[in-house]
Write a protein that holds these residues in place. Sequence first.
Motif, PDB file in Angstrom:
ATOM      1  N   GLU A 176       0.834  -1.207   0.000  1.00 24.45           N
ATOM      2  CA  GLU A 176       0.000   0.000   0.000  1.00 24.45           C
ATOM      3  C   GLU A 176       0.870   1.260   0.000  1.00 24.45           C
ATOM      4  N   LYS A 177       1.922   1.240   0.804  1.00 21.07           N
ATOM      5  CA  LYS A 177       2.841   2.383   0.867  1.00 21.07           C
ATOM      6  C   LYS A 177       3.575   2.564  -0.457  1.00 21.07           C
ATOM      7  N   ALA A 178       4.056   1.456  -1.021  1.00 21.68           N
ATOM      8  CA  ALA A 178       4.790   1.523  -2.293  1.00 21.68           C
ATOM      9  C   ALA A 178       3.877   1.994  -3.419  1.00 21.68           C
TER      10      ALA A 178
ATOM     11  N   HIS B 194       8.718   0.233  -4.365  1.00 18.85           N
ATOM     12  CA  HIS B 194       8.741  -1.204  -4.619  1.00 18.85           C
ATOM     13  C   HIS B 194       8.632  -1.971  -3.311  1.00 18.85           C
ATOM     14  N   VAL B 195       7.974  -3.115  -3.371  1.00 21.87           N
ATOM     15  CA  VAL B 195       8.010  -4.061  -2.268  1.00 21.87           C
ATOM     16  C   VAL B 195       9.211  -4.972  -2.518  1.00 21.87           C
ATOM     17  N   GLN B 196      10.135  -5.006  -1.566  1.00 19.18           N
ATOM     18  CA  GLN B 196      11.392  -5.733  -1.744  1.00 19.18           C
ATOM     19  C   GLN B 196      11.297  -7.129  -1.129  1.00 19.18           C
ATOM     20  N   ILE B 197      11.408  -8.151  -1.985  1.00 24.06           N
ATOM     21  CA  ILE B 197      11.389  -9.542  -1.546  1.00 24.06           C
ATOM     22  C   ILE B 197      12.777 -10.144  -1.760  1.00 24.06           C
ATOM     23  N   VAL B 198      13.301 -10.786  -0.734  1.00 27.42           N
ATOM     24  CA  VAL B 198      14.607 -11.435  -0.823  1.00 27.42           C
ATOM     25  C   VAL B 198      14.413 -12.945  -0.667  1.00 27.42           C
ATOM     26  N   MET B 199      14.923 -13.708  -1.633  1.00 28.26           N
ATOM     27  CA  MET B 199      14.906 -15.174  -1.552  1.00 28.26           C
ATOM     28  C   MET B 199      16.325 -15.666  -1.336  1.00 28.26           C
ATOM     29  N   ILE B 200      16.538 -16.381  -0.235  1.00 31.27           N
ATOM     30  CA  ILE B 200      17.853 -16.915   0.104  1.00 31.27           C
ATOM     31  C   ILE B 200      17.790 -18.438  -0.029  1.00 31.27           C
TER      32      ILE B 200
ATOM     33  N   PHE C 159       4.049 -12.080  -9.558  1.00 28.87           N
ATOM     34  CA  PHE C 159       3.716 -10.777  -8.967  1.00 28.87           C
ATOM     35  C   PHE C 159       3.445  -9.743 -10.061  1.00 28.87           C
ATOM     36  N   ASP C 160       4.252  -9.763 -11.114  1.00 29.86           N
ATOM     37  CA  ASP C 160       4.063  -8.811 -12.213  1.00 29.86           C
ATOM     38  C   ASP C 160       2.702  -9.010 -12.872  1.00 29.86           C
ATOM     39  N   ASN C 161       2.314 -10.251 -13.065  1.00 37.22           N
ATOM     40  CA  ASN C 161       1.015 -10.538 -13.689  1.00 37.22           C
ATOM     41  C   ASN C 161      -0.137 -10.068 -12.812  1.00 37.22           C
ATOM     42  N   ARG C 162       0.070 -10.121 -11.520  1.00 36.65           N
ATOM     43  CA  ARG C 162      -0.997  -9.767 -10.576  1.00 36.65           C
ATOM     44  C   ARG C 162      -1.073  -8.268 -10.310  1.00 36.65           C
ATOM     45  N   PHE C 163       0.103  -7.623 -10.200  1.00 35.57           N
ATOM     46  CA  PHE C 163       0.135  -6.227  -9.753  1.00 35.57           C
ATOM     47  C   PHE C 163       0.781  -5.264 -10.739  1.00 35.57           C
ATOM     48  N   GLY C 164       1.201  -5.738 -11.898  1.00 33.36           N
ATOM     49  CA  GLY C 164       1.957  -4.883 -12.803  1.00 33.36           C
ATOM     50  C   GLY C 164       3.441  -5.056 -12.567  1.00 33.36           C
ATOM     51  N   GLU C 165       4.237  -4.458 -13.447  1.00 36.78           N
ATOM     52  CA  GLU C 165       5.675  -4.764 -13.448  1.00 36.78           C
ATOM     53  C   GLU C 165       6.538  -3.883 -12.546  1.00 36.78           C
ATOM     54  N   SER C 166       5.946  -3.033 -11.736  1.00 34.66           N
ATOM     55  CA  SER C 166       6.798  -2.113 -10.979  1.00 34.66           C
ATOM     56  C   SER C 166       6.605  -2.163  -9.469  1.00 34.66           C
TER      57      SER C 166
END
Length: 260
Positions: free
Chosen positions: A75-77, A83-89, A105-112
């Motif tokens: 919501e803030k982004a 951007h919402v920052q997701i880290v996969m380790i 995520f891009d398909n659901r919310f757009g590419e940015s």
Amino acid sequence: MKKVALLVFFVLCLASVIGGKLYWNHKIDRVKAASLAQSKQDSARLQGLSTDDSDQRSFEKKLAKLPESVKKAAEKANQKNGHVQIVMIGGKSEQELAAQLQQTFDNRFGESLFSVTVKTIDGLNSLNVMKKSADLLKPAQGSPDLVLYTPPIYADDRSVSTGDTQTVVRMIAEQLSKKYKHAAFFLNPPNYSSQLPYMNERIDELTDEADNQKISVVEYLSEWPKEAKRAAVVAADGHTMNKSGQKIWLDSITKQWGLK
């Protein structure tokens, strides 16, 4: 002479009446036009507000199943073009899983709106990962909003105890919570082996301990094939996900987080 003066007076009166009528008709037309224009503007504004409200409701509906902290970050982004920052380790599989998750995520919310960063820990066991954890938690830019951690349990085999693997998961979750208070942490369990039953027991112990510690878990192992069928979803090493295995993971997390 009087007749001429009377005629002139009559003409002037008639012109005055006609002129006055024309003036008032013009003024009335202008008032009507202004009123109509204002009405159209009001209608357009109300329609715009209605569309904005509809768009906002649609956006909030898409966010409904995401972790609460990720909802707030989204919501803030969305308001600030961030951007919402997701880290996969994790290991080898994370590279392809991250690309597929990004596309979802891009398909659901757009590419940015969402950005998925991969931190590969190939060749490291859990104790090595703990030493590097501060750097691993950081995305390419900014601070993390969500971290998905896949413990290197196959690298831990015969070098790190199950208890230590579990402890590192807890310590990384705590480190994230202290440094990035708003961020969500999920244990992404390693997938089951088609060749080493005792490793599958370690994985179950790992997820059970995460539940005991109130650590969120990516819930996909319930969809993993049983026994001999597991060979169909992994590579020759018996545990690296192939395309079929990746699909099980992606379908599960898509359902869990409402990303369809």
